[in-house]
Design an enzyme around this catalytic site. Structure first.
Site, PDB file in Angstrom:
ATOM      1  N   TRP A  12       0.930  -1.348  -0.230  1.00 42.08           N
ATOM      2  CA  TRP A  12      -0.127   0.095   0.245  1.00 42.08           C
ATOM      3  C   TRP A  12       0.821   0.926  -0.097  1.00 42.08           C
ATOM      4  O   TRP A  12       0.492   1.670  -0.717  1.00 42.08           O
ATOM      5  CB  TRP A  12      -1.203  -0.308   1.172  1.00 42.08           C
ATOM      6  CG  TRP A  12      -2.247  -1.100   0.792  1.00 42.08           C
ATOM      7  CD1 TRP A  12      -1.951  -1.878   1.761  1.00 42.08           C
ATOM      8  CD2 TRP A  12      -2.772  -1.458   0.206  1.00 42.08           C
ATOM      9  NE1 TRP A  12      -3.004  -3.181   1.169  1.00 42.08           N
ATOM     10  CE2 TRP A  12      -3.564  -2.395   0.068  1.00 42.08           C
ATOM     11  CE3 TRP A  12      -3.549  -0.881  -1.338  1.00 42.08           C
ATOM     12  CZ2 TRP A  12      -4.707  -3.036  -0.725  1.00 42.08           C
ATOM     13  CZ3 TRP A  12      -4.359  -1.062  -2.215  1.00 42.08           C
ATOM     14  CH2 TRP A  12      -5.273  -2.459  -1.437  1.00 42.08           C
ATOM     15  N   ASP A  17      -1.432   6.808   6.271  1.00 38.79           N
ATOM     16  CA  ASP A  17      -2.670   5.428   6.008  1.00 38.79           C
ATOM     17  C   ASP A  17      -3.077   4.673   7.278  1.00 38.79           C
ATOM     18  O   ASP A  17      -2.296   3.646   7.331  1.00 38.79           O
ATOM     19  CB  ASP A  17      -2.093   5.394   4.494  1.00 38.79           C
ATOM     20  CG  ASP A  17      -3.011   3.760   4.014  1.00 38.79           C
ATOM     21  OD1 ASP A  17      -4.120   3.698   4.360  1.00 38.79           O
ATOM     22  OD2 ASP A  17      -2.558   3.398   3.088  1.00 38.79           O
ATOM     23  N   LYS A  30     -12.315  -2.521   7.200  1.00 33.96           N
ATOM     24  CA  LYS A  30     -11.586  -2.789   8.233  1.00 33.96           C
ATOM     25  C   LYS A  30     -12.510  -2.954   9.813  1.00 33.96           C
ATOM     26  O   LYS A  30     -12.823  -3.916  10.383  1.00 33.96           O
ATOM     27  CB  LYS A  30      -9.863  -2.347   8.275  1.00 33.96           C
ATOM     28  CG  LYS A  30      -9.046  -2.747   7.368  1.00 33.96           C
ATOM     29  CD  LYS A  30      -8.884  -3.876   6.489  1.00 33.96           C
ATOM     30  CE  LYS A  30      -8.655  -3.440   5.267  1.00 33.96           C
ATOM     31  NZ  LYS A  30      -8.741  -3.987   3.855  1.00 33.96           N
TER      32      LYS A  30
HETATM   33  N1  PLP Z   1      -4.465   1.336   2.444  1.00 23.48           N
HETATM   34  C1  PLP Z   1      -4.056  -0.076   3.146  1.00 23.48           C
HETATM   35  C2  PLP Z   1      -3.052   0.204   4.333  1.00 23.48           C
HETATM   36  C3  PLP Z   1      -4.865  -1.366   3.135  1.00 23.48           C
HETATM   37  O1  PLP Z   1      -5.216  -2.340   3.616  1.00 23.48           O
HETATM   38  C4  PLP Z   1      -6.056  -0.778   2.062  1.00 23.48           C
HETATM   39  C5  PLP Z   1      -6.748  -1.977   1.496  1.00 23.48           C
HETATM   40  O2  PLP Z   1      -6.808  -3.051   2.512  1.00 23.48           O
HETATM   41  C6  PLP Z   1      -5.604   0.450   0.795  1.00 23.48           C
HETATM   42  C7  PLP Z   1      -5.076   1.259   1.539  1.00 23.48           C
HETATM   43  C8  PLP Z   1      -6.468   0.354   0.321  1.00 23.48           C
HETATM   44  O3  PLP Z   1      -7.373   0.756   0.211  1.00 23.48           O
HETATM   45  P1  PLP Z   1      -8.935   0.836  -1.093  1.00 23.48           P
HETATM   46  O4  PLP Z   1      -9.632  -0.643  -1.059  1.00 23.48           O
HETATM   47  O5  PLP Z   1     -10.103   1.923  -0.161  1.00 23.48           O
HETATM   48  O6  PLP Z   1      -8.721   1.451  -1.668  1.00 23.48           O
END
Ligand code: PLP
Length: 353
Positions: free
Chosen positions: A99, A166, A190
């Site tokens: 991510w 994040d 989550k």
């Molecule tokens: N950041 C983290 C730490 C994640 O675990 C996730 C998805 O699991 C995301 C970003 C991406 O999120 P989204 O699917 O809401 O764009």
């Protein structure tokens, strides 16, 4: 019957929240469904205001110059929105997983990015330490919990520049000094609610400093000025997030859930360490309390183990496709009893093998 949901998301919510959410779909306001009332009606405006206030209250950020927003487009949209709103010359990113990597890729579209540290070459199984954050950069970005590989930042630097984090996969799971951060974002799916909304908590005074023109939907200032209702908000996702935050507050807030989360993590990791059939993926000191990743030492046992955990009512234990093995995601709403059920299966496998 699937009784224990270890899925990485979306999403596991308290049963009482699911119950209230389903009732609101049928009857929210005098016979009308939550899904058919106007988002400008008082009942929904109250929901949005309550959700924004609860987010700040749980994080201990009320009256400290922060605003909470519930936006759309997932955490992935925040990867570029952060850069659009804050990146003028250069930013520093800590690369701790898939991510972070994606956040870096998006920000690079707009300007120069410097990786202050990275654990990519080690398969992201640890959190880099001892890195320096240059004082003349626009901001520093990190990812508090690495959902896929199962590592978690246990401490955060005293950043000389605005710190953006994040927190998608560990928001509201542990006590932190949240005022160290200038911008926090988290996809709801989550620890908060259904997919479809993303919480953004931003310190207002970091905004308005870039020279570029920002499209309205991408501009935090526009969303703040419209009370997070610039366009039609995802009403169901915001309502359920509000219910989950209320549930957490009634439980005793982040302090109370942190104790539960620590018990769950201790239980699973002690089994991983003591049972010779399993091996943890990430280094011990950086292990995530939300996502425990592990593998079988002997792949020949896979079929037996998989059948055993499925038989025990366990769901969602397979590792992310890029890592393999197993991943036990233990978000706030997962009970200690569910972790006990998994640990029992793991030790039963040892006695059988
Ligand atoms: N950041 C983290 C730490 C994640 O675990 C996730 C998805 O699991 C995301 C970003 C991406 O999120 P989204 O699917 O809401 O764009």
């Amino acid at each position: 019957m699937k009784l224990h949901n270890f899925s990485a998301g979306p999403c596991i919510l308290p049963k009482s929240v699911m119950q209230k959410a389903s009732e609101a779909v049928l009857n929210f306001d005098d016979g009308l469904s939550l899904l058919e009332i106007s988002h400008r009606s008082k009942p929904f405006v109250d929901v949005m205001e309550q959700a924004r206030a609860l987010a700040l209250e749980l994080l201990g950020l009320e009256g400290k110059g922060y605003k909470a927003l519930f936006l759309q487009g997932g955490a992935s949209t925040q990867f570029l929105m952060v850069a659009l709103n804050l990146l003028e010359k250069r930013a520093g990113y800590l690369n701790t997983g898939t991510w972070s990597d994606k956040a870096i890729k998006e920000a690079k579209i707009y300007d120069d990015i410097y990786e202050v540290g990275s654990s990519k070459s080690a398969g992201f199984n640890y959190i880099p330490k001892g890195y320096e954050i240059p004082e003349d950069y626009d901001y520093f970005h990190c990812t508090s919990n690495n959902t896929i590989f199962g590592t978690q930042m246990k401490s955060f630097p005293d950043s000389p520049i605005p710190m953006v984090c994040d927190m998608s996969s560990d928001i509201f799971s542990r006590q932190l000094d949240f005022s160290k951060f200038d911008l926090i974002y988290a996809g709801a799916q989550k620890n908060m609610g259904p997919a479809g909304t993303t919480l953004v908590v931003v310190k207002e005074d970091i905004l308005g400093k870039v020279s570029r023109k920002i499209p309205s939907m991408m501009d935090y200032k526009v969303h703040i000025s419209k009370g997070s209702m610039f366009n039609t908000p995802p009403v169901f996702a915001v309502y359920v997030s509000m219910l989950t935050m209320q549930w957490l507050k009634d439980l005793g807030g982040i302090k109370a859930i942190e104790e539960e989360n620590e018990k769950k993590a201790r239980l699973i990791y002690s089994e991983i360490d003591l049972n010779p059939l399993f091996k943890g993926y990430s280094v011990k000191e950086d292990r995530s309390n939300m996502n425990a990743t592990f593998t079988l030492e002997n792949e020949n046992l896979k079929e037996t183990f998989d059948a055993m955990w499925k038989e025990a009512g366990i769901n969602g234990l397979n590792g992310h496709r890029s890592v393999g093995g197993y991943r036990a995601s233990m978000y706030n709403a997962l009970s200690l009893d569910s972790v006990k059920a998994l640990v029992e299966v793991m030790s039963e496998l040892e006695s059988k093998a």
